[in-house]
Design a protein around this motif. Structure first.
Motif, PDB file in Angstrom:
ATOM      1  N   PHE A 230       0.861  -1.174   0.006  1.00 17.49           N
ATOM      2  CA  PHE A 230      -0.044   0.034  -0.022  1.00 17.49           C
ATOM      3  C   PHE A 230       0.845   1.284   0.080  1.00 17.49           C
ATOM      4  N   ALA A 231       1.879   1.246   0.763  1.00 13.47           N
ATOM      5  CA  ALA A 231       2.714   2.437   0.835  1.00 13.47           C
ATOM      6  C   ALA A 231       3.617   2.594  -0.294  1.00 13.47           C
ATOM      7  N   ILE A 232       3.678   1.424  -1.150  1.00 14.24           N
ATOM      8  CA  ILE A 232       4.517   1.769  -2.509  1.00 14.24           C
ATOM      9  C   ILE A 232       3.321   2.200  -3.491  1.00 14.24           C
ATOM     10  N   LYS A 233       2.084   1.752  -3.425  1.00 15.21           N
ATOM     11  CA  LYS A 233       1.090   2.112  -4.284  1.00 15.21           C
ATOM     12  C   LYS A 233       0.978   3.442  -4.259  1.00 15.21           C
ATOM     13  N   TYR A 234       0.779   4.219  -3.134  1.00 16.21           N
ATOM     14  CA  TYR A 234       0.712   5.353  -2.978  1.00 16.21           C
ATOM     15  C   TYR A 234       1.824   6.146  -2.550  1.00 16.21           C
ATOM     16  N   SER A 235       3.007   5.775  -3.271  1.00 14.83           N
ATOM     17  CA  SER A 235       4.530   6.505  -3.154  1.00 14.83           C
ATOM     18  C   SER A 235       4.120   7.806  -3.348  1.00 14.83           C
ATOM     19  N   LEU A 236       5.212   8.636  -3.000  1.00 15.95           N
ATOM     20  CA  LEU A 236       5.366  10.031  -3.319  1.00 15.95           C
ATOM     21  C   LEU A 236       6.237  10.498  -4.275  1.00 15.95           C
ATOM     22  N   ASP A 237       5.903  11.262  -5.278  1.00 15.15           N
ATOM     23  CA  ASP A 237       6.608  11.554  -6.437  1.00 15.15           C
ATOM     24  C   ASP A 237       7.486  12.890  -6.004  1.00 15.15           C
ATOM     25  N   LEU A 238       8.289  12.606  -5.439  1.00 14.92           N
ATOM     26  CA  LEU A 238       9.217  13.772  -4.704  1.00 14.92           C
ATOM     27  C   LEU A 238      10.841  13.559  -5.123  1.00 14.92           C
ATOM     28  N   GLY A 239      11.223  14.937  -5.334  1.00 10.24           N
ATOM     29  CA  GLY A 239      12.623  15.020  -5.583  1.00 10.24           C
ATOM     30  C   GLY A 239      12.930  14.595  -7.069  1.00 10.24           C
ATOM     31  N   LYS A 240      14.444  14.254  -7.292  1.00 10.43           N
ATOM     32  CA  LYS A 240      14.712  14.218  -8.691  1.00 10.43           C
ATOM     33  C   LYS A 240      15.142  12.834  -8.970  1.00 10.43           C
ATOM     34  N   GLY A 241      15.098  12.015  -7.990  1.00  6.02           N
ATOM     35  CA  GLY A 241      15.480  10.635  -8.087  1.00  6.02           C
ATOM     36  C   GLY A 241      14.327   9.566  -7.925  1.00  6.02           C
ATOM     37  N   HIS A 242      14.708   8.632  -7.066  1.00  2.00           N
ATOM     38  CA  HIS A 242      13.508   7.711  -6.837  1.00  2.00           C
ATOM     39  C   HIS A 242      12.807   8.085  -5.674  1.00  2.00           C
ATOM     40  N   GLY A 243      11.537   8.561  -5.779  1.00  2.00           N
ATOM     41  CA  GLY A 243      10.751   9.106  -4.788  1.00  2.00           C
ATOM     42  C   GLY A 243      10.568   8.170  -3.338  1.00  2.00           C
ATOM     43  N   PRO A 244      10.197   8.544  -2.185  1.00  2.00           N
ATOM     44  CA  PRO A 244       9.851   7.661  -1.287  1.00  2.00           C
ATOM     45  C   PRO A 244       8.446   6.946  -1.262  1.00  2.00           C
ATOM     46  N   VAL A 245       8.291   5.993  -0.656  1.00  2.00           N
ATOM     47  CA  VAL A 245       7.093   5.304  -0.431  1.00  2.00           C
ATOM     48  C   VAL A 245       6.385   5.997   0.624  1.00  2.00           C
ATOM     49  N   ASP A 246       5.109   5.952   0.912  1.00  2.00           N
ATOM     50  CA  ASP A 246       4.501   6.692   1.961  1.00  2.00           C
ATOM     51  C   ASP A 246       3.846   5.679   3.040  1.00  2.00           C
ATOM     52  N   PRO A 247       4.317   5.561   4.104  1.00  2.00           N
ATOM     53  CA  PRO A 247       3.962   4.637   5.298  1.00  2.00           C
ATOM     54  C   PRO A 247       2.507   5.215   6.027  1.00  2.00           C
ATOM     55  N   PHE A 248       2.526   6.739   5.655  1.00  2.00           N
ATOM     56  CA  PHE A 248       1.187   7.421   6.169  1.00  2.00           C
ATOM     57  C   PHE A 248       0.095   6.864   5.240  1.00  2.00           C
ATOM     58  N   ALA A 249       0.205   6.413   4.022  1.00  2.00           N
ATOM     59  CA  ALA A 249      -1.072   6.230   3.291  1.00  2.00           C
ATOM     60  C   ALA A 249      -1.785   5.260   4.016  1.00  2.00           C
ATOM     61  N   TYR A 250      -1.555   4.180   4.545  1.00  2.00           N
ATOM     62  CA  TYR A 250      -2.532   3.374   5.067  1.00  2.00           C
ATOM     63  C   TYR A 250      -3.222   4.064   6.243  1.00  2.00           C
ATOM     64  N   PRO A 251      -2.844   4.607   7.135  1.00  2.00           N
ATOM     65  CA  PRO A 251      -3.753   5.272   8.093  1.00  2.00           C
ATOM     66  C   PRO A 251      -4.642   6.220   7.502  1.00  2.00           C
ATOM     67  N   GLU A 252      -3.937   6.966   6.579  1.00  2.00           N
ATOM     68  CA  GLU A 252      -4.841   8.124   5.844  1.00  2.00           C
ATOM     69  C   GLU A 252      -6.180   7.591   5.180  1.00  2.00           C
ATOM     70  N   ALA A 253      -5.913   6.209   4.635  1.00  4.93           N
ATOM     71  CA  ALA A 253      -6.895   5.615   3.764  1.00  4.93           C
ATOM     72  C   ALA A 253      -8.085   5.189   4.632  1.00  4.93           C
ATOM     73  N   LEU A 254      -7.634   4.678   6.020  1.00  5.00           N
ATOM     74  CA  LEU A 254      -8.689   4.508   6.777  1.00  5.00           C
ATOM     75  C   LEU A 254      -9.554   5.705   7.552  1.00  5.00           C
ATOM     76  N   ILE A 255      -8.732   6.863   7.645  1.00  2.00           N
ATOM     77  CA  ILE A 255      -9.119   8.050   8.055  1.00  2.00           C
ATOM     78  C   ILE A 255     -10.331   8.533   7.102  1.00  2.00           C
ATOM     79  N   GLU A 256      -9.782   8.441   5.844  1.00  2.00           N
ATOM     80  CA  GLU A 256     -10.584   8.942   4.619  1.00  2.00           C
ATOM     81  C   GLU A 256     -11.926   8.249   4.482  1.00  2.00           C
ATOM     82  N   LYS A 257     -11.873   6.897   4.820  1.00  2.00           N
ATOM     83  CA  LYS A 257     -13.211   6.093   4.611  1.00  2.00           C
ATOM     84  C   LYS A 257     -14.221   6.613   5.823  1.00  2.00           C
ATOM     85  N   GLU A 258     -13.632   6.811   6.895  1.00  2.00           N
ATOM     86  CA  GLU A 258     -14.379   7.625   8.155  1.00  2.00           C
ATOM     87  C   GLU A 258     -15.066   8.894   7.629  1.00  2.00           C
TER      88      GLU A 258
END
Length: 395
Positions: A230-258
């Protein structure tokens, strides 16, 4: 606990570990083993923390907070590894060893003496999580197929008496685990992205967090695989190289459903209690409406039954369900890029309002108030308040 180096770019290392711990609801402590000057495309400098200071960090944390589980990141020298091994044994810490030795590109990050020291630390570990290249270093041979990946896991498990997950990455599209003698093939959704910086850290950190929450090791590994995907699926397109995965995506998805449920409940109260007469005029007799909300993570919330009109009576039928089925509102929200929608009937009043340009209709959803799909009209908006105003404007 994370025993790792600092990534000044924030995407990997102890920064990724702490984000993962927080996302999964556990408190993280830190043993800093090194400092890096890096960003998304390069590491310009590395500075090791002296072994005596690594020991001091262990002692300070353990005599007060006493974490039961810890994971490693990059341990850059034999002295650092020996120090970590000493303190792990002293405090009887359950160790998740991420043997960081080789980059995803295949480039070696450590010298051969470090590889030997890591092999010794493996015997003190609960589980190890090498990627394909690291597994090759540990077994001394190339892995060229799925069967080779599985054989490497078996060899590591048998030779070092340690549970293991060998990560196949994009080359094989699966990870292979052996836990307490049970072999597990871990497959997930294939995600096309170059933004995978920190994915290995997030995987080992999430195993650690799930163990700290009381999960059995096999279940912790499975859930960590899902979390990391899930963190890879919603990774962040930041910087000029390989952007980071987003470990906050998982809890954010739960919050968004609520949030989706809350906003739809607000909309339904508005329709039923405040604008019942207006809304009845927007639905033909014996017709059915519904509401829907599409989160940025692709979760769709809608009524199980819908909103039914019979004569002058409105009935809201069924609970709000998540990902129950994809109706016409889902399609309208996908087309328009909007968050929230409600079905209205293409009756004479609506068509008249469209002719008067009081409501803009389209099939594409671009620059319009509503979308026509399968003979239905779906009012769409970016928020519940915007949708309320659109309904009020159709009096």
């Amino acid at each position: 606990m994370t025993i790792a180096g600092s990534d000044s770019g924030g995407g990997a290392g102890l920064q990724a570990d702490l984000k993962t711990f927080t996302s999964l609801g556990v408190f993280g402590t830190v043993i800093v083993t090194g400092l890096t000057a890096q960003n998304t495309f390069e590491v310009t400098r590395v500075m090791e923390v002296p072994p005596d200071f690594i020991e001091a960090q262990f002692d300070a944390v353990m005599k007060d907070l006493n974490p039961r589980y810890a994971k490693t990141g990059m341990l850059a020298s034999t002295k650092v590894i020996e120090t970590v091994k000493k303190k792990v044994e002293e405090y009887k810490i359950n160790l998740i060893l991420d043997p960081v030795m080789v980059a995803k590109s295949g480039a070696s990050l450590v010298t051969e003496d470090v590889v030997s020291s890591i092999k010794l630390l493996m015997r003190d570990s609960l589980i190890i999580t090498p990627n394909k290249f690291e597994a090759e270093k540990l077994i001394g041979k190339k892995i060229e197929s799925e069967e080779g990946l599985k054989k490497s896991a078996r060899e590591l498990y048998e030779k070092y008496s340690v549970n293991v997950v060998v990560k196949g990455g994009s080359q094989f599209g699966l990870d292979y685990a052996i836990i307490d003698g049970e072999e597990l093939e871990l497959k997930g959704e294939k995600i096309e992205t170059n933004n995978t910086h920190g994915s290995g850290d997030v995987f080992s950190a999430s195993i650690t967090a799930y163990l700290a929450k009381g999960f059995k090791l096999k279940d912790a590994v499975k859930k960590a695989r899902e979390f990391t995907t899930f963190a890879i699926k919603y990774s962040l397109d930041l910087g000029k190289g390989h952007g980071p995965v987003d470990p906050f995506a998982y809890p954010e998805a739960l919050i968004e459903k609520e949030i989706a449920r809350e906003e739809l409940e607000d909309l339904l109260y508005f329709i039923e209690k405040k604008e019942e007469k207006t809304f009845k005029d927007l639905i033909s007799e014996n017709d059915k409406s519904n509401v829907g909300y599409l989160t940025k993570y692709g979760d769709f919330v809608t009524l199980a039954g819908g909103i039914i009109r019979y004569l002058d009576w409105l009935k809201i039928d069924g609970p709000l369900l998540v990902n129950w089925k994809k109706n016409d509102i889902y399609e309208a929200l996908k087309r328009s890029g909007k968050k929230i929608g409600v079905i209205i009937s293409p009756n004479d009043k609506i068509l008249s309002l469209a002719e008067e340009n009081k409501i803009k209709l389209s099939e594409s959803g671009i620059n319009s108030d509503a979308i026509t799909i399968n003979g239905k009209i779906i009012l769409v908006a970016d928020s519940v308040e915007e949708l309320k105003k659109k309904i009020e404007g159709l009096k």
